[in-house]
Design a protein around this motif. Structure first.
Motif, PDB file in Angstrom:
ATOM      1  N   MET A 184       0.823  -1.202   0.000  1.00 10.81           N
ATOM      2  CA  MET A 184       0.000   0.000   0.000  1.00 10.81           C
ATOM      3  C   MET A 184       0.864   1.262   0.000  1.00 10.81           C
ATOM      4  O   MET A 184       0.537   2.252  -0.662  1.00 10.81           O
ATOM      5  N   ALA A 185       1.967   1.226   0.746  1.00 19.58           N
ATOM      6  CA  ALA A 185       2.869   2.382   0.780  1.00 19.58           C
ATOM      7  C   ALA A 185       3.446   2.652  -0.606  1.00 19.58           C
ATOM      8  O   ALA A 185       3.557   3.801  -1.042  1.00 19.58           O
ATOM      9  N   ARG A 186       3.800   1.581  -1.329  1.00 21.86           N
ATOM     10  CA  ARG A 186       4.330   1.738  -2.685  1.00 21.86           C
ATOM     11  C   ARG A 186       3.283   2.298  -3.636  1.00 21.86           C
ATOM     12  O   ARG A 186       3.586   3.148  -4.480  1.00 21.86           O
ATOM     13  N   GLN A 187       2.055   1.813  -3.501  1.00 23.98           N
ATOM     14  CA  GLN A 187       0.990   2.310  -4.369  1.00 23.98           C
ATOM     15  C   GLN A 187       0.712   3.786  -4.111  1.00 23.98           C
ATOM     16  O   GLN A 187       0.500   4.573  -5.043  1.00 23.98           O
ATOM     17  N   GLN A 188       0.703   4.166  -2.847  1.00 23.22           N
ATOM     18  CA  GLN A 188       0.477   5.571  -2.505  1.00 23.22           C
ATOM     19  C   GLN A 188       1.610   6.450  -3.032  1.00 23.22           C
ATOM     20  O   GLN A 188       1.374   7.573  -3.498  1.00 23.22           O
ATOM     21  N   LEU A 189       2.831   5.921  -2.963  1.00 24.88           N
ATOM     22  CA  LEU A 189       3.979   6.664  -3.482  1.00 24.88           C
ATOM     23  C   LEU A 189       3.855   6.858  -4.988  1.00 24.88           C
ATOM     24  O   LEU A 189       4.128   7.947  -5.507  1.00 24.88           O
ATOM     25  N   LYS A 190       3.421   5.814  -5.705  1.00 23.04           N
ATOM     26  CA  LYS A 190       3.233   5.929  -7.150  1.00 23.04           C
ATOM     27  C   LYS A 190       2.177   6.983  -7.478  1.00 23.04           C
ATOM     28  O   LYS A 190       2.331   7.772  -8.410  1.00 23.04           O
ATOM     29  N   GLU A 191       1.088   6.981  -6.715  1.00 21.99           N
ATOM     30  CA  GLU A 191       0.031   7.968  -6.941  1.00 21.99           C
ATOM     31  C   GLU A 191       0.545   9.383  -6.698  1.00 21.99           C
ATOM     32  O   GLU A 191       0.202  10.315  -7.444  1.00 21.99           O
ATOM     33  N   LYS A 192       1.350   9.551  -5.648  1.00 18.05           N
ATOM     34  CA  LYS A 192       1.916  10.866  -5.351  1.00 18.05           C
ATOM     35  C   LYS A 192       2.857  11.323  -6.462  1.00 18.05           C
ATOM     36  O   LYS A 192       2.878  12.498  -6.840  1.00 18.05           O
ATOM     37  N   ILE A 193       3.651  10.379  -6.988  1.00 18.24           N
ATOM     38  CA  ILE A 193       4.575  10.712  -8.077  1.00 18.24           C
ATOM     39  C   ILE A 193       3.803  11.163  -9.306  1.00 18.24           C
ATOM     40  O   ILE A 193       4.154  12.157  -9.956  1.00 18.24           O
ATOM     41  N   ILE A 194       2.727  10.433  -9.638  1.00 19.69           N
ATOM     42  CA  ILE A 194       1.893  10.803 -10.787  1.00 19.69           C
ATOM     43  C   ILE A 194       1.281  12.184 -10.570  1.00 19.69           C
ATOM     44  O   ILE A 194       1.246  13.024 -11.480  1.00 19.69           O
ATOM     45  N   GLU A 195       0.809  12.422  -9.354  1.00 17.95           N
ATOM     46  CA  GLU A 195       0.206  13.717  -9.025  1.00 17.95           C
ATOM     47  C   GLU A 195       1.231  14.844  -9.128  1.00 17.95           C
ATOM     48  O   GLU A 195       0.937  15.921  -9.669  1.00 17.95           O
ATOM     49  N   LEU A 196       2.443  14.599  -8.615  1.00 15.28           N
ATOM     50  CA  LEU A 196       3.497  15.609  -8.681  1.00 15.28           C
ATOM     51  C   LEU A 196       3.933  15.880 -10.123  1.00 15.28           C
ATOM     52  O   LEU A 196       4.195  17.025 -10.494  1.00 15.28           O
ATOM     53  N   GLU A 197       4.028  14.807 -10.918  1.00  9.88           N
ATOM     54  CA  GLU A 197       4.399  14.985 -12.319  1.00  9.88           C
ATOM     55  C   GLU A 197       3.360  15.814 -13.060  1.00  9.88           C
ATOM     56  O   GLU A 197       3.696  16.672 -13.885  1.00  9.88           O
ATOM     57  N   LYS A 198       2.087  15.564 -12.756  1.00  5.83           N
ATOM     58  CA  LYS A 198       1.011  16.335 -13.382  1.00  5.83           C
ATOM     59  C   LYS A 198       1.082  17.800 -12.963  1.00  5.83           C
ATOM     60  O   LYS A 198       0.974  18.707 -13.796  1.00  5.83           O
ATOM     61  N   THR A 199       1.286  18.030 -11.663  1.00  4.37           N
ATOM     62  CA  THR A 199       1.383  19.400 -11.153  1.00  4.37           C
ATOM     63  C   THR A 199       2.585  20.118 -11.756  1.00  4.37           C
ATOM     64  O   THR A 199       2.495  21.281 -12.153  1.00  4.37           O
ATOM     65  N   ASN A 200       3.708  19.406 -11.837  1.00  2.31           N
ATOM     66  CA  ASN A 200       4.920  19.995 -12.400  1.00  2.31           C
ATOM     67  C   ASN A 200       4.730  20.337 -13.870  1.00  2.31           C
ATOM     68  O   ASN A 200       5.172  21.397 -14.338  1.00  2.31           O
ATOM     69  N   ASP A 201       4.063  19.446 -14.605  1.00  4.72           N
ATOM     70  CA  ASP A 201       3.806  19.696 -16.016  1.00  4.72           C
ATOM     71  C   ASP A 201       2.911  20.920 -16.200  1.00  4.72           C
ATOM     72  O   ASP A 201       3.165  21.768 -17.060  1.00  4.72           O
ATOM     73  N   GLU A 202       1.865  21.021 -15.380  1.00  2.00           N
ATOM     74  CA  GLU A 202       0.962  22.169 -15.460  1.00  2.00           C
ATOM     75  C   GLU A 202       1.684  23.467 -15.111  1.00  2.00           C
ATOM     76  O   GLU A 202       1.465  24.506 -15.750  1.00  2.00           O
ATOM     77  N   LEU A 203       2.548  23.407 -14.103  1.00  2.86           N
ATOM     78  CA  LEU A 203       3.301  24.590 -13.702  1.00  2.86           C
ATOM     79  C   LEU A 203       4.257  25.033 -14.807  1.00  2.86           C
ATOM     80  O   LEU A 203       4.359  26.227 -15.116  1.00  2.86           O
ATOM     81  N   ASN A 204       4.942  24.072 -15.422  1.00  3.30           N
ATOM     82  CA  ASN A 204       5.862  24.402 -16.516  1.00  3.30           C
ATOM     83  C   ASN A 204       5.121  25.031 -17.692  1.00  3.30           C
ATOM     84  O   ASN A 204       5.599  25.999 -18.294  1.00  3.30           O
ATOM     85  N   ARG A 205       3.963  24.466 -18.002  1.00 10.69           N
ATOM     86  CA  ARG A 205       3.169  25.014 -19.103  1.00 10.69           C
ATOM     87  C   ARG A 205       2.703  26.434 -18.782  1.00 10.69           C
ATOM     88  O   ARG A 205       2.687  27.311 -19.652  1.00 10.69           O
ATOM     89  N   PHE A 206       2.318  26.645 -17.534  1.00 13.39           N
ATOM     90  CA  PHE A 206       1.872  27.976 -17.121  1.00 13.39           C
ATOM     91  C   PHE A 206       3.017  28.984 -17.232  1.00 13.39           C
ATOM     92  O   PHE A 206       2.836  30.095 -17.750  1.00 13.39           O
ATOM     93  N   ILE A 207       4.192  28.591 -16.749  1.00 16.60           N
ATOM     94  CA  ILE A 207       5.350  29.488 -16.798  1.00 16.60           C
ATOM     95  C   ILE A 207       5.720  29.797 -18.247  1.00 16.60           C
ATOM     96  O   ILE A 207       6.000  30.944 -18.602  1.00 16.60           O
ATOM     97  N   TYR A 208       5.705  28.769 -19.107  1.00 16.94           N
ATOM     98  CA  TYR A 208       6.051  28.967 -20.515  1.00 16.94           C
ATOM     99  C   TYR A 208       5.059  29.911 -21.189  1.00 16.94           C
ATOM    100  O   TYR A 208       5.443  30.844 -21.903  1.00 16.94           O
ATOM    101  N   SER A 209       3.765  29.668 -20.949  1.00 17.99           N
ATOM    102  CA  SER A 209       2.730  30.505 -21.551  1.00 17.99           C
ATOM    103  C   SER A 209       2.829  31.940 -21.058  1.00 17.99           C
ATOM    104  O   SER A 209       2.752  32.900 -21.842  1.00 17.99           O
ATOM    105  N   THR A 210       3.029  32.094 -19.737  1.00 16.67           N
ATOM    106  CA  THR A 210       3.136  33.432 -19.158  1.00 16.67           C
ATOM    107  C   THR A 210       4.359  34.160 -19.690  1.00 16.67           C
ATOM    108  O   THR A 210       4.306  35.366 -19.994  1.00 16.67           O
ATOM    109  N   SER A 211       5.469  33.454 -19.822  1.00 13.69           N
ATOM    110  CA  SER A 211       6.693  34.065 -20.327  1.00 13.69           C
ATOM    111  C   SER A 211       6.501  34.591 -21.743  1.00 13.69           C
ATOM    112  O   SER A 211       6.933  35.700 -22.077  1.00 13.69           O
ATOM    113  N   HIS A 212       5.840  33.782 -22.580  1.00 17.84           N
ATOM    114  CA  HIS A 212       5.574  34.232 -23.940  1.00 17.84           C
ATOM    115  C   HIS A 212       4.686  35.473 -23.941  1.00 17.84           C
ATOM    116  O   HIS A 212       4.916  36.423 -24.704  1.00 17.84           O
ATOM    117  N   ASP A 213       3.666  35.465 -23.095  1.00 15.89           N
ATOM    118  CA  ASP A 213       2.742  36.604 -23.036  1.00 15.89           C
ATOM    119  C   ASP A 213       3.437  37.869 -22.522  1.00 15.89           C
ATOM    120  O   ASP A 213       3.087  38.981 -22.930  1.00 15.89           O
TER     121      ASP A 213
END
Length: 365
Positions: free
Chosen positions: A125-154
């Motif tokens: 269960m600890a491993r599964q929760q860790l995988k879910e957290k990693i997926i969540e962090l990767e998604k958040t990081n991707d969204e943040l990078n996209r936001f920064i890139y879009s804002t920088s262009h603007d």
């Protein structure tokens, strides 16, 4: 309630052992049994089990061999080995090949086996929760990078408009500026635009796929140098290219590396230097390309050398403007293409960077 229970697959070629295991543990767990490794493989394709318990001594496929076979395709379940032997070599082999969590001697002690099952499930269960957290962090990081890139262009668009207005005002002499405020505004806008471009550069380096193509370093270095000549026309550029064979690499990332390092060599020149120089040399070999960038600028304090590739690190031995991410981007770009970088610097005398990049032309032949 059944869906919340621990799902266990027990594999044993002896029917009475299968029945005994199911009778002992069916009240506490959801039990599935298989009389062979082949039967077990078919079963786990349709049932998501948490724990697999296998007998070591089975006639066709041993428990260790079964665990080894499914290690890549079905890595999630925890593995427990049952063995009636205490052969140390068998146990070591099981751990190395099958990546088992634990082994239990037969005949099993019910309380010991139950405790092992519960502990294994907690790790599962600890491993599964860790995988879910990693997926969540990767998604958040991707969204943040996209936001920064879009804002920088603007942000770049209004900044370029401000610079355009300043240039128009200078051309038609419509603004009186005895205190030099327009020059100050222009400097600040250019500094901000430079920082925004670094952010865009960082984003593109992290997102774009690596693409290899043939590179002519004489042309590449000439293009880079021409972009920096207007910044300081007193700098003498010495270029030496030894490229007897083809070189294949990622043009975008090599340009990023060169532009950042040349920019630093230009920016950190000594103000009183009579003959400011930037030396650029390239040597191409079948398996690698070596690039050296050397200047006779202010240099870097020895205690700062280990930190210069960290994000936002800026040396305190100068008052030059900088974003603090240029060398970090260089390091990241090199990691993408498998390159390395070394720096040698003497404070007050200058700095030399040596970059080694694999020649992908060799790998394609």
């Amino acid at each position: 309630m059944k869906n919340n229970r621990i799902r266990i697959l027990y594999i044993d070629d002896e029917v009475h052992n299968l029945n005994a295991f199911k009778a002992s543990f069916r009240r506490n767990y959801e039990i599935y049994t298989a009389g062979s490794a082949q039967e077990a493989k078919q079963l786990i394709r349709s049932i998501n089990v948490h724990i697999i318990i296998a007998d070591q001594k089975m006639p066709v496929t041993t428990g260790v061999e079964f665990f080894h076979d499914i290690r890549e395709s079905i890595p999630e379940p925890m593995r427990i080995l049952l063995t009636g032997y205490t052969d140390v070599e068998d146990i070591i082999d099981a751990i190395n090949k099958g990546h088992i969590y634990s082994y239990i001697k037969k005949p099993w002690d019910e309380l010991e086996l139950q405790k092992t099952i519960n502990n294994a499930f907690e790790i599962y269960m600890a491993r599964q929760q860790l995988k879910e957290k990693i997926i969540e962090l990767e998604k958040t990081n991707d969204e943040l990078n996209r936001f920064i890139y879009s804002t920088s262009h603007d942000l770049r668009s209004p900044l370029m408009s401000v610079l355009g207005i300043i240039n128009l005002a200078r051309l038609d002499n419509s603004v009186t500026d005895p205190n030099g405020y327009m020059d100050m505004i222009e400097t600040c806008v250019q500094k901000l635009d430079g920082f925004i471009q670094k952010i865009i550069e960082y984003y593109r380096n992290s997102r774009l796929d690596v693409e290899y193509e043939k590179i002519n370093f004489s042309t590449l270095l000439e293009d880079c140098v021409n972009a920096f000549i207007p910044q300081n026309t007193s700098i003498e550029y010495l270029i030496e290219v030894d490229q007897p064979i083809d070189f294949k690499g990622d043009t975008f990332r090599i340009m990023v590396i060169l532009n950042n390092l040349i920019s630093n060599a230009v920016k950190y020149q000594k103000p009183n230097e009579e003959r400011p120089q930037v030396k650029l040399s390239v040597k191409i070999e079948p398996h690698k390309g070596t690039i050296r960038i050397e200047d006779n600028g202010i240099g870097i304090l020895s205690e700062h050398l280990q930190n210069i590739f960290k994000m936002f690190f800026r040396s305190k031995n100068n008052n030059k403007p900088g974003s603090g991410i240029g060398l970090y981007i260089v390091k990241e770009a090199l990691s993408k293409i498998g390159g390395t970088i070394n720096v040698d610097s003497k404070y007050g005398e200058g700095t030399q960077f040596e970059i080694i990049i694999p020649n992908r032309n060799e790998f394609d032949t």
